[in-house]
Design a protein around this motif. Structure first.
Motif, short mmCIF file in Angstrom:
data_model
loop_
_atom_site.label_atom_id
_atom_site.label_comp_id
_atom_site.label_asym_id
_atom_site.label_seq_id
_atom_site.Cartn_x
_atom_site.Cartn_y
_atom_site.Cartn_z
N GLU A 1 0.85 -1.19 0.00
CA GLU A 1 0.00 0.00 0.00
C GLU A 1 0.88 1.25 0.00
OE1 GLU A 1 -3.80 1.79 2.55
OE2 GLU A 1 -2.84 -0.11 3.12
N VAL A 2 0.58 2.18 -0.89
CA VAL A 2 1.36 3.42 -1.00
C VAL A 2 0.47 4.61 -0.68
CG1 VAL A 2 2.75 4.89 -2.51
CG2 VAL A 2 2.84 2.39 -2.78
N HIS A 3 0.87 5.40 0.32
CA HIS A 3 0.18 6.64 0.65
C HIS A 3 1.07 7.81 0.23
CE1 HIS A 3 -2.09 4.45 4.16
NE2 HIS A 3 -2.41 4.00 2.95
N LEU A 4 0.50 8.76 -0.48
CA LEU A 4 1.27 9.91 -0.97
C LEU A 4 0.98 11.14 -0.13
CD1 LEU A 4 0.83 9.46 -4.83
CD2 LEU A 4 2.72 8.68 -3.37
N VAL A 5 2.05 11.88 0.15
CA VAL A 5 1.95 13.12 0.92
C VAL A 5 2.66 14.21 0.13
CG1 VAL A 5 2.56 14.30 3.07
CG2 VAL A 5 1.93 11.88 3.12
N SER A 6 2.00 15.33 -0.07
CA SER A 6 2.60 16.43 -0.81
C SER A 6 3.63 17.15 0.06
CB SER A 6 1.51 17.42 -1.24
OG SER A 6 2.07 18.55 -1.86
N GLY A 7 4.82 17.36 -0.50
CA GLY A 7 5.86 18.05 0.26
C GLY A 7 7.10 18.26 -0.59
N GLY A 8 7.90 19.23 -0.24
CA GLY A 8 9.13 19.51 -0.95
C GLY A 8 10.20 20.02 -0.03
N GLY A 9 11.44 20.00 -0.49
CA GLY A 9 12.53 20.51 0.32
C GLY A 9 12.91 19.60 1.46
N TYR A 10 13.40 20.18 2.52
CA TYR A 10 13.94 19.43 3.65
C TYR A 10 12.90 18.49 4.24
CZ TYR A 10 16.25 18.36 8.05
OH TYR A 10 16.81 17.70 9.11
N ILE A 11 13.35 17.28 4.60
CA ILE A 11 12.46 16.28 5.20
C ILE A 11 13.08 15.78 6.49
CG2 ILE A 11 13.52 14.49 3.75
CD1 ILE A 11 9.88 14.43 4.91
N ASP A 12 12.26 15.72 7.55
CA ASP A 12 12.70 15.18 8.85
C ASP A 12 11.85 13.95 9.14
OD1 ASP A 12 13.43 14.55 11.41
OD2 ASP A 12 13.24 16.58 12.21
N PHE A 13 12.40 12.77 8.88
CA PHE A 13 11.64 11.54 9.05
C PHE A 13 11.24 11.30 10.51
CE2 PHE A 13 13.98 10.70 5.08
CZ PHE A 13 12.92 10.33 4.27
N SER A 14 12.03 11.80 11.45
CA SER A 14 11.75 11.56 12.86
C SER A 14 10.54 12.34 13.35
CB SER A 14 12.97 11.92 13.72
OG SER A 14 13.21 13.33 13.67
N ARG A 15 10.12 13.35 12.62
CA ARG A 15 9.01 14.19 13.04
C ARG A 15 7.77 14.04 12.16
NH1 ARG A 15 10.35 18.32 16.61
NH2 ARG A 15 12.57 18.43 17.15
N SER A 16 7.74 12.98 11.35
CA SER A 16 6.59 12.78 10.47
C SER A 16 6.33 11.29 10.33
CB SER A 16 6.84 13.40 9.09
OG SER A 16 7.83 12.67 8.40
N SER A 17 5.19 10.97 9.74
CA SER A 17 4.84 9.57 9.48
C SER A 17 5.42 9.09 8.16
CB SER A 17 3.32 9.41 9.46
OG SER A 17 2.75 10.21 8.43
N VAL A 18 6.12 9.96 7.45
CA VAL A 18 6.69 9.63 6.15
C VAL A 18 7.87 8.69 6.32
CG1 VAL A 18 7.95 10.61 4.19
CG2 VAL A 18 5.93 11.78 5.09
N ASN A 19 7.97 7.67 5.44
CA ASN A 19 9.15 6.80 5.49
C ASN A 19 9.97 6.81 4.20
OD1 ASN A 19 7.40 5.14 3.94
ND2 ASN A 19 6.78 4.02 5.77
N LEU A 20 9.51 7.54 3.17
CA LEU A 20 10.28 7.75 1.95
C LEU A 20 9.97 9.13 1.41
CD1 LEU A 20 9.75 4.36 0.02
CD2 LEU A 20 11.84 5.09 1.18
N ALA A 21 10.92 9.71 0.67
CA ALA A 21 10.68 11.03 0.08
C ALA A 21 11.34 11.10 -1.29
CB ALA A 21 11.24 12.14 0.97
#
Length: 297
Positions: free
Chosen positions: A123-143
């Motif tokens: 299952e793939v969930h997409l989140v809109s975002g750009g620039g710097y990513i902080d994986f420790s502060r979000s539910s995102v696991n890939l960018a």
């Protein structure tokens, strides 16, 4: 529970009871007949009952052995059924992928159907975002990002494909665009230097009559499609429009020196959803570049 013999001993017993043969049980368990015989003797001693009668060079279940056989087969059958059900219904952890809005809308989403066809359980969930990513502060696991900023060195980044940019316009304005007459140039705040990067790359100046600025690329693309002027775009963001000849690229596309990457907080272990998604993305980028090779210079 303290009175239960070892699970291995019960497994050996169930195999012998099923075949009523030490030799055939040993073949299934990949051990010697002597090892099977020792396990049965130890089990009988631990339980204090006789499980098999030995006569005429054969073994036969006693009444106690028949009861234990049925109990073992029910227990092992229930465990096998439960484990099979868990493996079939336990969902994989969804991939939560952060991606720049326009390439997500115009390139990634239309192609995801092929990923789902190959990997229906991921299952793939997409989140809109750009620039710097902080994986420790979000539910995102890939960018998915271009390398136009510095990301955390602890992250793992795999290159997907280089960026190609070029001017785009409606087909009916293409001849006007290549005559070097003053044009209405369309810009975005997310890539304010895109036109300068392209002009520097081709060593050519496009005279401007007017210019308009937009917040995002997907808004700029709508403005181009509506005939408001000539925009500059990533080739990936207008792949379908180029194929359908709804837009023209009078000067083609050139690499702008940047590239797209898949960034992860962890290494891409083989056969994980992350590594499968990475492999699919690399192929999808390559296929797009191959399909649009005639536009690239």
């Amino acid at each position: 529970m303290k009175n239960l013999p070892s699970l291995n001993a019960l497994r050996v017993f169930e195999t012998v009871a099923r075949y009523q043969s030490l030799v055939r049980a040993a073949e299934e368990l990949f051990v010697t007949s002597g090892a099977v015989s020792r396990q049965i003797r130890q089990l009988e001693t631990a339980l204090g009952v006789i499980l098999f009668e030995r006569r005429n060079r054969g073994i036969f279940l006693t009444s106690a052995g028949e009861q234990l056989k049925q109990a073992c087969q029910q227990a092992f059958g229930l465990m096998a059924l439960t484990i099979d059900r868990l493996q079939q219904t336990s969902p994989l952890t969804p991939l939560v992928v952060s991606c720049e809005p326009t390439i997500m809308m115009k390139w990634l989403i239309p192609k995801l159907i092929t990923f789902k066809a190959h990997y229906p359980d991921i299952e793939v969930h997409l989140v809109s975002g750009g620039g710097y990513i902080d994986f420790s502060r979000s539910s995102v696991n890939l960018a998915i990002r271009r390398n136009d900023f510095l990301w955390d060195r602890r992250y793992v980044a795999e290159r997907l494909g280089k960026e190609w940019i070029g001017p785009i316009c409606l087909p009916e304005t293409e001849n006007h665009a290549i005559t070097h007459q003053p044009l209405t140039l369309l810009h975005t705040h997310t890539r304010p230097e895109a036109w300068n990067d392209w002009m520097s790359g081709v060593k050519q100046i496009i005279p401007k009559q007017h210019e308009h600025w937009f917040e995002h690329f997907y808004i700029l693309l709508e403005a181009v499609m509506a005939g408001h002027g000539v925009g500059i775009s990533s080739i990936y963001m207008i792949e379908q429009e180029l194929s359908d000849k709804r837009v023209s690229a009078p000067y083609g596309f050139i690499p702008d020196g940047s590239a797209y990457y898949l960034i992860s907080p962890e290494t891409f272990e083989a056969n994980t959803p992350q590594s499968l998604f990475l492999g699919w993305l690399k192929k999808a980028f390559h296929d797009s570049q191959t399909r649009l090779a005639d536009f690239c210079h």
